[in-house]
Design an enzyme around this catalytic site. Structure first.
Site, PDB file in Angstrom:
ATOM      1  N   GLY A 126      -7.544   8.437   7.562  1.00 18.85           N
ATOM      2  CA  GLY A 126      -7.689   8.728   8.990  1.00 18.85           C
ATOM      3  C   GLY A 126      -9.139   8.836   9.438  1.00 18.85           C
ATOM      4  O   GLY A 126     -10.068   8.591   8.663  1.00 18.85           O
ATOM      5  N   ASP A 180       0.851  -1.194   0.000  1.00 21.83           N
ATOM      6  CA  ASP A 180       0.000   0.000   0.000  1.00 21.83           C
ATOM      7  C   ASP A 180       0.891   1.251   0.000  1.00 21.83           C
ATOM      8  O   ASP A 180       1.858   1.337   0.775  1.00 21.83           O
ATOM      9  CB  ASP A 180      -0.870  -0.044   1.271  1.00 21.83           C
ATOM     10  CG  ASP A 180      -1.937   1.038   1.302  1.00 21.83           C
ATOM     11  OD1 ASP A 180      -2.404   1.451   0.229  1.00 21.83           O
ATOM     12  OD2 ASP A 180      -2.321   1.451   2.426  1.00 21.83           O
TER      13      ASP A 180
HETATM   14  P1  13P Z   1      -8.809   4.876   5.946  1.00 17.82           P
HETATM   15  O1  13P Z   1      -7.892   5.711   6.764  1.00 17.82           O
HETATM   16  O2  13P Z   1     -10.076   5.596   5.623  1.00 17.82           O
HETATM   17  O3  13P Z   1      -9.075   3.547   6.547  1.00 17.82           O
HETATM   18  O4  13P Z   1      -8.071   4.623   4.532  1.00 17.82           O
HETATM   19  C1  13P Z   1      -7.071   3.661   4.445  1.00 17.82           C
HETATM   20  C2  13P Z   1      -6.314   3.712   3.165  1.00 17.82           C
HETATM   21  O5  13P Z   1      -6.668   4.370   2.215  1.00 17.82           O
HETATM   22  C3  13P Z   1      -5.093   2.909   3.105  1.00 17.82           C
HETATM   23  O6  13P Z   1      -4.419   3.066   1.901  1.00 17.82           O
HETATM   24  O1  G3H Z   2      -3.012   5.014   3.762  1.00 19.71           O
HETATM   25  C1  G3H Z   2      -2.327   4.803   4.746  1.00 19.71           C
HETATM   26  C2  G3H Z   2      -2.641   3.672   5.631  1.00 19.71           C
HETATM   27  O2  G3H Z   2      -3.685   4.015   6.510  1.00 19.71           O
HETATM   28  C3  G3H Z   2      -1.400   3.210   6.307  1.00 19.71           C
HETATM   29  O3  G3H Z   2      -1.022   4.037   7.355  1.00 19.71           O
HETATM   30  O4  G3H Z   2       1.398   4.522   6.957  1.00 19.71           O
HETATM   31  O5  G3H Z   2       0.392   4.646   9.266  1.00 19.71           O
HETATM   32  O6  G3H Z   2       0.751   2.436   8.161  1.00 19.71           O
HETATM   33  P1  G3H Z   2       0.482   3.906   7.976  1.00 19.71           P
HETATM   34 ZN    ZN Z   3      -4.588   5.044   1.107  1.00 21.31          ZN
END
Ligand code: 13P
Ligand code: G3H
Ligand code: ZN
Length: 306
Positions: free
Chosen positions: A179, A80
């Site tokens: 968030g 991600d």
């Molecule tokens: P949320 O913070 O809405 O759960 O989104 C998560 C996200 O887009 C991770 O890539």
């Molecule tokens: O989009 C981001 C995700 O919520 C991951 O968050 O970078 O704190 O693991 P993080």
């Molecule tokens: Zn994201």
């Protein structure tokens, strides 16, 4: 079974449902998510951010996800928001079946150039690529309507981007934010923009920042001391509309974090004598599993694994 992102998302877009993409940092989350997917007969994308990899180590995370994928549920092991090529290469070397390259903060021509390079690297290994155009943030992050508009995904630019890069899925910005605090005032997704993008771009589209900040989870957390005051997520009806318009991958991290920490808060308050971490974590694990199952129902991915 471990599968590529393309494999699960092409079917999802054609059949108008979305596959949940859930962020993990530890074994508890991986087990809760895969248990939910097995119970709901749903394909699932288990994703790790660069931060998750720094926290847990890629060897641990890849091993956990690989074990979760041993059953018959199609599981995508996905990076991600890969912002550094080094993380993309590391993920591919550890058997990830999909990577996101997030070049949304770069000038468009650099985003196109590096995304194209990532597509070459990933496709050579049979892995898929999610790329991003537009900036995923909250409406409150922009000072004016014009500025907000400039950061949301432009439909023509999106078409040009997918043609040039050859990516397999496209993350777009239609007004969500990461968030728990997504909107000032009323929640609003730019569904007209999504409609225009989906008309031009036939690839699976990805919605980031899609957590709903579920009322009952929020209440439980607040009962045990959290202060979530103005936290506000995406409405279920907006999620369903977005799916009907072409969103096929929906990213959820915050709702799982809220569930995990609400469960921990509850256990610490209710079980003061318990010193066995396995018992203290049980309510948290169950609540994460419950939230994951609700998403699978909402996204229409439940029942798709025969
Ligand atoms: P949320 O913070 O809405 O759960 O989104 C998560 C996200 O887009 C991770 O890539
Ligand atoms: O989009 C981001 C995700 O919520 C991951 O968050 O970078 O704190 O693991 P993080
Ligand atoms: Zn994201």
């Amino acid at each position: 079974m471990l599968v590529s992102l393309k494999k699960v998302l092409v079917e999802a877009r054609a059949k108008h449902y979305a596959v949940p993409a859930m962020n993990v940092n530890n074994m508890e989350a991986v087990k809760a998510i895969i248990s939910a997917a097995e119970h709901m007969h749903s394909p699932v994308i288990i994703q790790t951010s660069e931060g998750a990899i720094e926290y847990a180590g890629i060897e641990y995370l890849a091993a956990l996800i690989r074990i979760a994928a041993k059953g018959k549920i199609p599981v995508v092991m996905h990076l991600d928001h890969g912002k550094k090529l080094e993380y993309v290469k590391m993920a591919l070397a550890h058997g990830y079946t999909s990577v996101m390259f997030d070049g949304s903060a770069l000038p468009e021509k650099d985003n196109i150039r590096i995304s194209t390079q990532v597509v070459k690297l990933a496709h050579a290994k049979g892995a898929s690529v999610e790329a991003e155009i537009g900036a995923i943030a909250g409406i409150e992050d922009f000072v004016s309507v014009e500025e907000k508009d400039a950061h949301l995904t432009n439909p023509e630019a999106a078409l040009d981007f997918v043609k040039k890069t050859g990516c397999d899925a496209l993350a777009i910005a239609i007004g969500t934010a990461h968030g728990a605090y997504k909107f000032k005032g009323k929640t609003h997704l730019d569904l007209d923009r999504l409609k225009k993008i989906a008309k031009l771009v036939k690839l699976p589209l990805v919605l980031h920042g899609a957590s709903g900040v579920l009322e009952d989870v929020k209440e439980l957390a607040e009962k045990h001391g959290a202060q979530l005051g103005k936290a506000r997520g995406v409405l279920d009806e907006d999620i369903q509309q977005a799916i009907s318009l072409g969103i096929s991958k929906i990213n959820i991290d915050t709702d799982l974090r809220l569930a995990f920490t609400a469960g921990i808060r509850e256990a610490v308050d209710d079980l003061p004598q318990v010193i066995d971490p396995r018992k203290l974590l049980e309510p948290a694990n169950l609540l994460m599993r419950e939230v994951a199952m609700r998403k699978m129902k909402l996204f229409g991915s439940a029942g798709r694994v025969k």
